[in-house]
Scaffold this active site. Structure first.
Site, PDB file in Angstrom:
ATOM      1  N   GLU A  71       0.916  -1.290   0.054  1.00  0.00           N
ATOM      2  CA  GLU A  71       0.062   0.001   0.043  1.00  0.00           C
ATOM      3  C   GLU A  71       0.671   1.165  -0.021  1.00  0.00           C
ATOM      4  OE1 GLU A  71      -4.030  -1.437   2.366  1.00  0.00           O
ATOM      5  OE2 GLU A  71      -2.396  -0.770   3.517  1.00  0.00           O
ATOM      6  N   CYS A 326      -0.424   6.233  10.030  1.00  0.00           N
ATOM      7  CA  CYS A 326       0.775   5.698  10.345  1.00  0.00           C
ATOM      8  C   CYS A 326       0.641   4.375  11.185  1.00  0.00           C
ATOM      9  CB  CYS A 326       1.464   6.872  11.246  1.00  0.00           C
ATOM     10  SG  CYS A 326       2.030   8.109  10.340  1.00  0.00           S
TER      11      CYS A 326
END
Ligand code: SF4
Length: 339
Positions: A71, A326
């Protein structure tokens, strides 16, 4: 291949530049022999990766899943979140930053990270890293001005391909992204930080620390057992001195784990305030069962940093609704099977 690589094969640098332009942009190149063009066709690729899926969050972050099962995230600057303060960007260009993956999975098993829970599958090639940026850029409605190696994987455990990709991305005949707008983030592979410093790259260095007390950091980031905090901090301070720039020190705030004033004081005591900037990130997702720091704890933590005059910023980690924040990249269920 970079122009310098073609020079090593006996071609003039200007021809190397043209060939790289041709490889990246598919231009016709005048004055270059057919044999050289065939060689470039045979030995290079400037394909963007095929996009398997894209998911857009309300704040404008877009998460991409590629055919190879990794990704990347397209980050809008300024952020489009409703109510976000964009006044600092008045008159500044709207742009994108791309957060890329350097490995499929990751061996380092940081306890707060979904990628770490996948385990390590393989290193990406330079072409696969550059291909993520090309794919995002091909459909972007704003220019892509920055790249951060903060997606899946530990970049410094795939050093050669990561540096090759970063060099292509910043080359004027390649991605044409300012080298200073390319950030490589490591969990603390000290020998490669030293190598990175010695090689004199202009790319920005970020180091994920997340606890200043080694015995506590070890529980969160097992890499501490291999490269202890003391060595790590010495290496990042040396880098900052050598490159005359601040190293970004990333600190994931985990409620009740590393967010007390004592934890902040340990951080202040560890770092040289002239050589670093601390980037605070609220933990995302449910990996490891952590919770975010309360407003009160966070504010007390920041007071300690401010009192010690340590430069810091709170990084907005967007795309929560599509798990693009994150530490949340896990290639989804389908992608994980593809890895
Ligand atoms: S935070 Fe980075 S280094 Fe740690 S497990 Fe996740 S991807 Fe790997």
């Amino acid at each position: 291949m970079l122009p310098e690589d073609w020079v090593a094969r006996g071609l003039p640098i200007e021809v190397g530049r043209k060939l790289m332009t041709a490889a990246i942009r598919g231009n016709e190149v005048r004055g270059v022999k057919r044999a050289a063009l065939e060689e470039i066709e045979r030995t290079t690729s400037a394909e963007s990766l095929r996009i398997e899926k894209r998911e857009t969050a309300p704040d404008g972050f877009v998460k991409y899943l590629f055919e190879i099962g990794v990704e990347a995230v397209r980050i809008p600057v300024p952020c489009e979140a409703p109510g976000a303060d964009v006044s600092a960007y008045a008159g500044k260009e709207k742009k994108y930053i791309v957060c890329v993956s350097s490995q499929a999975g990751c061996a380092l098993a940081c306890s707060f990270c979904a990628t770490g829970a996948l385990g390590f599958r393989r290193n990406l090639t330079a072409a696969e890293i550059v291909g993520q940026v090309l794919a995002v850029r091909a459909e972007a409605d704003r220019p892509v001005r920055g790249v951060v190696f903060m997606g899946m994987g530990e970049p410094f455990l795939n050093y050669d391909h990561v540096i090759q990709a970063a060099r292509i991305l910043c080359h004027p005949s390649g991605g044409a992204i300012d080298a200073k707008s390319i950030t490589i983030s490591t969990a603390g592979i000290v020998p490669q930080i030293r190598r990175f410093t010695e090689e004199g790259h202009k790319f920005r260095l970020a180091v994920s620390l997340t606890h200043a007390v080694p015995s506590q950091r070890r529980k969160l980031m097992p890499i501490e057992q291999v490269h202890p905090t003391e060595e790590l901090v010495r290496a990042l301070h040396d880098h900052a001195r050598a490159r005359k720039t601040r190293v970004l020190v990333e600190y994931v705030l985990l409620g009740g784990v590393n967010d007390s004033p004592a934890d902040a004081k340990a951080l202040v005591d560890l770092l040289d305030r002239k050589l670093v900037k601390v980037d605070l990130i609220d933990v995302n997702g449910d990996t490891g069962g952590y919770r975010r720091a309360s407003k009160k704890a966070r504010s007390a933590f920041l007071d300690v940093l401010a009192g010690a005059q340590i430069p810091f910023a709170i990084r907005y980690s967007g795309g929560q609704e599509v798990s693009a924040g994150c530490g949340q990249l896990a290639a989804g269920e389908r992608g994980a099977r593809m890895l």
